[in-house]
Design a protein around this motif. Structure first.
Motif, mmCIF file in Angstrom:
data_model
loop_
_atom_site.group_PDB
_atom_site.id
_atom_site.type_symbol
_atom_site.label_atom_id
_atom_site.label_comp_id
_atom_site.label_asym_id
_atom_site.label_seq_id
_atom_site.Cartn_x
_atom_site.Cartn_y
_atom_site.Cartn_z
ATOM 1 N N GLN A 1 1.850 -12.545 22.775
ATOM 2 C CA GLN A 1 2.914 -11.828 23.484
ATOM 3 C C GLN A 1 2.644 -11.779 24.987
ATOM 4 O OE1 GLN A 1 3.985 -8.792 19.829
ATOM 5 N NE2 GLN A 1 4.620 -8.202 21.863
ATOM 6 N N GLN A 2 1.376 -11.578 25.353
ATOM 7 C CA GLN A 2 1.063 -11.501 26.789
ATOM 8 C C GLN A 2 1.397 -12.815 27.477
ATOM 9 O OE1 GLN A 2 -3.006 -10.072 26.744
ATOM 10 N NE2 GLN A 2 -2.364 -7.938 26.682
ATOM 11 N N LYS A 3 1.104 -13.924 26.809
ATOM 12 C CA LYS A 3 1.377 -15.237 27.399
ATOM 13 C C LYS A 3 2.873 -15.440 27.636
ATOM 14 C CE LYS A 3 0.142 -20.009 26.527
ATOM 15 N NZ LYS A 3 -0.177 -20.935 25.455
ATOM 16 N N ARG A 4 3.682 -14.826 26.783
ATOM 17 C CA ARG A 4 5.134 -15.017 26.885
ATOM 18 C C ARG A 4 5.846 -13.852 27.560
ATOM 19 N NH1 ARG A 4 2.733 -17.438 23.178
ATOM 20 N NH2 ARG A 4 3.355 -19.517 22.464
ATOM 21 N N ASP A 5 5.067 -12.915 28.133
ATOM 22 C CA ASP A 5 5.667 -11.729 28.774
ATOM 23 C C ASP A 5 6.575 -10.948 27.830
ATOM 24 O OD1 ASP A 5 4.452 -11.821 31.237
ATOM 25 O OD2 ASP A 5 5.905 -13.276 32.015
ATOM 26 N N MET A 6 6.200 -10.917 26.563
ATOM 27 C CA MET A 6 6.967 -10.104 25.606
ATOM 28 C C MET A 6 6.235 -8.765 25.488
ATOM 29 S SD MET A 6 7.738 -10.675 21.563
ATOM 30 C CE MET A 6 8.496 -12.268 21.742
ATOM 31 N N ALA A 7 6.936 -7.681 25.800
ATOM 32 C CA ALA A 7 6.263 -6.370 25.832
ATOM 33 C C ALA A 7 5.691 -6.028 24.459
ATOM 34 C CB ALA A 7 7.251 -5.297 26.260
ATOM 35 N N LEU A 8 4.512 -5.416 24.482
ATOM 36 C CA LEU A 8 3.885 -4.979 23.241
ATOM 37 C C LEU A 8 3.897 -3.450 23.201
ATOM 38 C CD1 LEU A 8 0.925 -6.705 21.598
ATOM 39 C CD2 LEU A 8 1.219 -4.267 21.355
ATOM 40 N N ILE A 9 4.589 -2.924 22.227
ATOM 41 C CA ILE A 9 4.633 -1.472 22.038
ATOM 42 C C ILE A 9 3.703 -1.159 20.876
ATOM 43 C CG2 ILE A 9 6.116 0.530 21.628
ATOM 44 C CD1 ILE A 9 8.517 -1.250 22.500
ATOM 45 N N GLY A 10 2.718 -0.289 21.107
ATOM 46 C CA GLY A 10 1.745 0.029 20.071
ATOM 47 C C GLY A 10 2.050 1.390 19.467
ATOM 48 N N GLU B 1 7.109 -4.143 18.410
ATOM 49 C CA GLU B 1 6.414 -2.849 18.257
ATOM 50 C C GLU B 1 5.558 -2.901 16.999
ATOM 51 O OE1 GLU B 1 8.715 0.758 19.026
ATOM 52 O OE2 GLU B 1 7.903 1.599 17.184
ATOM 53 N N VAL B 2 4.257 -2.717 17.159
ATOM 54 C CA VAL B 2 3.328 -2.870 16.018
ATOM 55 C C VAL B 2 2.268 -1.777 16.026
ATOM 56 C CG1 VAL B 2 3.608 -5.381 15.809
ATOM 57 C CG2 VAL B 2 1.903 -4.468 17.384
ATOM 58 N N LEU B 3 1.634 -1.632 14.869
ATOM 59 C CA LEU B 3 0.544 -0.662 14.733
ATOM 60 C C LEU B 3 -0.624 -1.077 15.623
ATOM 61 C CD1 LEU B 3 -0.669 1.759 13.086
ATOM 62 C CD2 LEU B 3 -1.499 0.056 11.452
ATOM 63 N N TYR B 4 -1.117 -0.137 16.459
ATOM 64 C CA TYR B 4 -2.278 -0.459 17.287
ATOM 65 C C TYR B 4 -3.091 0.798 17.570
ATOM 66 C CZ TYR B 4 -5.287 -2.466 20.834
ATOM 67 O OH TYR B 4 -6.402 -2.891 21.527
ATOM 68 N N ASN B 5 -4.295 0.792 17.074
ATOM 69 C CA ASN B 5 -5.228 1.891 17.345
ATOM 70 C C ASN B 5 -6.651 1.392 17.074
ATOM 71 O OD1 ASN B 5 -5.808 2.250 14.494
ATOM 72 N ND2 ASN B 5 -3.829 3.294 14.310
ATOM 73 N N LEU B 6 -7.634 2.267 17.253
ATOM 74 C CA LEU B 6 -9.043 1.862 17.117
ATOM 75 C C LEU B 6 -9.335 1.219 15.760
ATOM 76 C CD1 LEU B 6 -10.846 4.890 18.787
ATOM 77 C CD2 LEU B 6 -11.001 2.509 19.516
#
Ligand SMILES: NC(=O)c1ccc[n+]([C@@H]2O[C@H](COP(=O)([O-])OP(=O)(O)OC[C@H]3O[C@@H](n4cnc5c(N)ncnc54)[C@H](OP(=O)(O)O)[C@@H]3O)[C@@H](O)[C@H]2O)c1
Length: 280
Positions: free
Chosen positions: A182-191, A164-169
Motif C-alpha cells: 500500500q505504501q508503494k502505491r500511496d494507498m492509505a492504510l487505516i489500522g 482498513e485492516v486489523l493492526y496492533n502489536l
C-alpha cells in the motif's frame, strides 16, 4: 501532530473508532457524544463508522456528535455490508447511512469485507455514487494483497483510496507484504483495533514493554496506540469516555528510539513470512 494523506486530504494519523457506540443507556450515549466531541475539539477530524455497528446506532450517535461542527473540517468514513455491494443496494445502504449521520455526502465509503459480489460490480457502483456527489472517495476493508491486486486490474480499481485492516502489536502480519504494497502505491492504510479491541481481547504488555511505557510516562494503552501510528498508519481507537479520548489524544507526538522499537520487536515478533490477513 502526525498526519497522513487520505483520499487526497491531509488528516491526523489518529482517528475516532465507533464500534459499539450508541447502544447503551441515554446517560452512556451522552458520555459517548462527549467523548467524540472531545476528539473533534482537539482536531481529530476522521471518524470511522459502519452501517453494521449497532445496526445503525453508531452512525446515529455520530450524527448527533457532529452537529455544530463545520462539515468541511470533518472526514467521515462509513462502511457497507458485502451483501449490499451491488450498485442498487449500495446506493440504498448509503442513503440510509447518510440519513442516520445527517450528512449529504461521505468522505470515504468502504466495502466492509469481501463477499460474493464481483468486485467489478462494486467498483462500478462506487463510481456512480462518486459521480452523484454522495461519496468523495471509495475504499475497502479487510483486503489482503491478492484482493488488492485483483481490484487494481479492474476498471476504476486504481482509484481505491484506502484499505482498513486489523493492526496492533499482536497482529503485525501486514508489515510483511500488505503495508509495503500500500505504501508503494500511496494507498492509505487505516489500522483498526490498536488495543486488540475491547471485551476481553485487549492486549497485555509483558513486563519489559510495560516498563518502557512507564519510563515514557505512558499508560500501556498509550504505548500500544503510539506504536501503531509510527509509520504512516491512520489508527482509529474507540474511546467511549472523554477520559480515554484525552489519553489517546496525548500520544500524537510520541516517538520511539531504536532500542525501544527493538525491545518491542522482541516481545511482539515482526513477521518474517506471509501470514493470512487477520480480521475481527
Ligand atoms: N473495518 C473493520 O472490519 C473493523 C473491525 C474492528 C474495528 N474497526 C474500527 O476500529 C475501531 C477500533 O477498534 P475496536 O473498537 O475493535 O477496539 P480498540 O480501539 O482496539 O479497543 C477499544 C477498547 O479500548 C478501550 N480504550 C480506549 N482508549 C483507552 C485508554 N486510553 N485506556 C484504556 N482503555 C482504552 C475502550 O474502552 P472504552 O470503550 O471504555 O473507552 C474499549 O474497551 C472500531 O471502533 C471501529 O471503528 C473496524
Amino acid at each position: 501532530m502526525q498526519t497522513i494523506s487520505l483520499a487526497g486530504v491531509r488528516v491526523p494519523a489518529l482517528g475516532i473508532g465507533t464500534w459499539y457506540l450508541g447502544e447503551g443507556s441515554p446517560a452512556q450515549t451522552a458520555l459517548e457524544v462527549q467523548s467524540l466531541r472531545t476528539g473533534l475539539d482537539h482536531g481529530l477530524t476522521v471518524i470511522d463508522t459502519a452501517e453494521m455497528y449497532g445496526d445503525g446506532a453508531a452512525e446515529t450517535l455520530v450524527g448527533s456528535a457532529i452537529q455544530g461542527y463545520d462539515r468541511s473540517d470533518l472526514f467521515v468514513i462509513s462502511k457497507f455490508y458485502p451483501w449490499h455491494a451491488t450498485a442498487t443496494k449500495m446506493r440504498a445502504a448509503l442513503e440510509a447511512s447518510l440519513r442516520r449521520l445527517r450528512l449529504d455526502y461521505l468522505d470515504l465509503y468502504l466495502l466492509h469485507w469481501r463477499g460474493s459480489t464481483p468486485l467489478a460490480e462494486t467498483l462500478a457502483g462506487a463510481q456512480a455514487l462518486q459521480q452523484a456527489g454522495l461519496i468523495r472517495a471509495f475504499g475497502v476493508s479487510n483486503f489482503d494483497v491478492a484482493d488488492l491486486e485483483e481490484l487494481a486490474g479492474l476498471p476504476g480499481g486504481d482509484r481505491v483510496a484506502a484499505n482498513e485492516v486489523l493492526y496492533n502489536l499482536q497482529a503485525r502480519g501486514i508489515e510483511y507484504d500488505l503495508m509495503p504494497y500500500q505504501q508503494k502505491r500511496d494507498m492509505a492504510l487505516i489500522g483498526y483495533s490498536p488495543f486488540g479491541s475491547g471485551s476481553g481481547r485487549t492486549i497485555r504488555l509483558p513486563r519489559p514493554i510495560h516498563d518502557i511505557a512507564r519510563a515514557k510516562h505512558l499508560s500501556d494503552h498509550q504505548l500500544m496506540l503510539a506504536w501503531t501510528m509510527r509509520d504512516r498508519v491512520l489508527s482509529i481507537p474507540k474511546a467511549a469516555t472523554p477520559v480515554h479520548m484525552t489519553e489517546n489524544l496525548a500520544v500524537q507526538d510520541v516517538t520511539f528510539t531504536r532500542d525501544e522499537l527493538a525491545a518491542i520487536d522482541r516481545a511482539f515478533r515482526r513477521p518474517t513470512s506471509k501470514k493470512p490477513l487477520e480480521m475481527i
